[in-house]
Design a protein around this motif. Structure first.
Motif, mmCIF file in Angstrom:
data_model
loop_
_atom_site.group_PDB
_atom_site.id
_atom_site.type_symbol
_atom_site.label_atom_id
_atom_site.label_comp_id
_atom_site.label_asym_id
_atom_site.label_seq_id
_atom_site.Cartn_x
_atom_site.Cartn_y
_atom_site.Cartn_z
ATOM 1 N N SER A 86 0.833 -1.207 0.000
ATOM 2 C CA SER A 86 0.000 0.000 0.000
ATOM 3 C C SER A 86 0.868 1.257 0.000
ATOM 4 O O SER A 86 0.533 2.262 -0.631
ATOM 5 N N ASP A 120 -3.339 -7.143 -3.314
ATOM 6 C CA ASP A 120 -3.318 -6.337 -4.528
ATOM 7 C C ASP A 120 -4.691 -5.778 -4.880
ATOM 8 O O ASP A 120 -4.813 -4.606 -5.253
ATOM 9 N N GLU A 121 -5.740 -6.597 -4.750
ATOM 10 C CA GLU A 121 -7.057 -6.116 -5.166
ATOM 11 C C GLU A 121 -7.572 -4.996 -4.263
ATOM 12 O O GLU A 121 -8.283 -4.092 -4.720
ATOM 13 N N ARG A 138 -5.685 -1.874 -5.362
ATOM 14 C CA ARG A 138 -6.230 -1.423 -6.646
ATOM 15 C C ARG A 138 -7.565 -0.693 -6.447
ATOM 16 O O ARG A 138 -7.816 0.337 -7.075
ATOM 17 N N ASP A 139 -8.410 -1.234 -5.600
ATOM 18 C CA ASP A 139 -9.701 -0.592 -5.322
ATOM 19 C C ASP A 139 -9.498 0.807 -4.746
ATOM 20 O O ASP A 139 -10.198 1.755 -5.119
ATOM 21 N N CYS A 140 -8.548 0.936 -3.826
ATOM 22 C CA CYS A 140 -8.296 2.237 -3.194
ATOM 23 C C CYS A 140 -7.736 3.234 -4.207
ATOM 24 O O CYS A 140 -8.114 4.416 -4.197
ATOM 25 N N LEU A 141 -6.857 2.770 -5.076
ATOM 26 C CA LEU A 141 -6.323 3.632 -6.127
ATOM 27 C C LEU A 141 -7.445 4.132 -7.029
ATOM 28 O O LEU A 141 -7.554 5.329 -7.310
ATOM 29 N N SER A 142 -8.266 3.222 -7.457
ATOM 30 C CA SER A 142 -9.368 3.574 -8.363
ATOM 31 C C SER A 142 -10.327 4.550 -7.699
ATOM 32 O O SER A 142 -10.763 5.539 -8.307
ATOM 33 N N ASP A 143 -10.651 4.306 -6.436
ATOM 34 C CA ASP A 143 -11.593 5.151 -5.711
ATOM 35 C C ASP A 143 -11.074 6.580 -5.550
ATOM 36 O O ASP A 143 -11.858 7.528 -5.455
ATOM 37 N N ASP A 189 -4.990 5.434 -11.609
ATOM 38 C CA ASP A 189 -4.969 4.209 -12.399
ATOM 39 C C ASP A 189 -4.662 3.041 -11.462
ATOM 40 O O ASP A 189 -3.607 3.029 -10.820
ATOM 41 N N PRO A 190 -5.561 2.057 -11.355
ATOM 42 C CA PRO A 190 -5.297 0.933 -10.450
ATOM 43 C C PRO A 190 -4.041 0.144 -10.808
ATOM 44 O O PRO A 190 -3.463 -0.538 -9.962
ATOM 45 N N ALA A 248 -0.602 -0.088 -8.867
ATOM 46 C CA ALA A 248 -0.269 -1.079 -7.838
ATOM 47 C C ALA A 248 0.860 -1.995 -8.292
ATOM 48 O O ALA A 248 1.548 -2.600 -7.462
#
Length: 201
Positions: A94, A130-131, A134-139, A143-144, A147
């Motif tokens: 993270s 990882d998922e 990725r969700d936090c990046l997208s939110d 760009d997810p 990660a």
């Protein structure tokens, strides 16, 4: 007029970082201050600066810490799991994502950092996965795929953040250091940071 700057040292697995919410970002915006996000390994920082990991503290200190977290949760109107399912967990993935996002730009870095902390402390999610990252990046508008990018650079910056923290006098998280030399430890000192940036402290 010169803009103030804040070096923000924090740990994605720190409940006190989570409970800071987005107040530092609001303060920075109010004063026109820029921020550099510096996620670090909090246990390594403790080891370098005389701190004791929570699980190694005297039971009285551990019990007080839980009471304090519960009170802060109520006072800040933020839900918290005092014993989250995925804590402790590896904070590196993270942290690397935050470093990559800061380098890439294009999203809301404060929202990303807070979203990761919230995932750990309020949503029972493993921020080493990882998922989840990725969700936090997208939110947060990033760009997810970040990660998976810049992992070597992320690891190097993560280590450098620790060295920077020790050199600058930080010893816990969250820790805020201004370019004028003001040091503020803890989410409960954010009002001091606010007054400092206003020239009152």
């Amino acid at each position: 007029m010169r803009m103030a700057h804040i070096d923000y040292y924090f740990a994605t697995v720190s409940p006190f970082t989570y409970l800071a919410g987005l107040r530092m970002e609001e303060i920075a915006q109010r004063h026109g201050a820029t921020v550099t996000y510096k996620p670090l390994d909090i246990l390594a920082l403790f080891a370098r600066t005389g701190g004791t990991p929570p699980k190694e503290r005297h039971p009285s200190r551990q019990e007080y810490r839980l009471q304090e977290l519960q009170r802060l949760s109520v006072l800040n109107d933020m839900p918290i799991n005092l014993k989250p399912a995925h804590w402790p967990t590896n904070p590196a993935p993270s942290s690397y994502a935050i470093i990559a996002a800061q380098q890439a730009g294009g999203g809301d870095l404060g929202r990303l950092a807070h979203g990761i902390c919230r995932a750990c402390w309020a949503e029972e999610r493993d921020i080493a996965q990882d998922e989840v990252v990725r969700d936090c990046l997208s939110d947060a508008g990033f760009d997810p795929a970040l990660a998976d990018k810049g992992l070597l650079a992320g690891a190097e910056t993560y280590e450098r953040n620790l060295e920077d923290a020790v050199a600058a006098g930080a010893f816990g998280a969250p820790f805020y250091i201004t370019d004028s030399g003001g040091r503020f430890w803890g989410q409960d000192r954010l009002h001091h940071l606010d007054r400092h940036l206003a020239g009152e402290l």
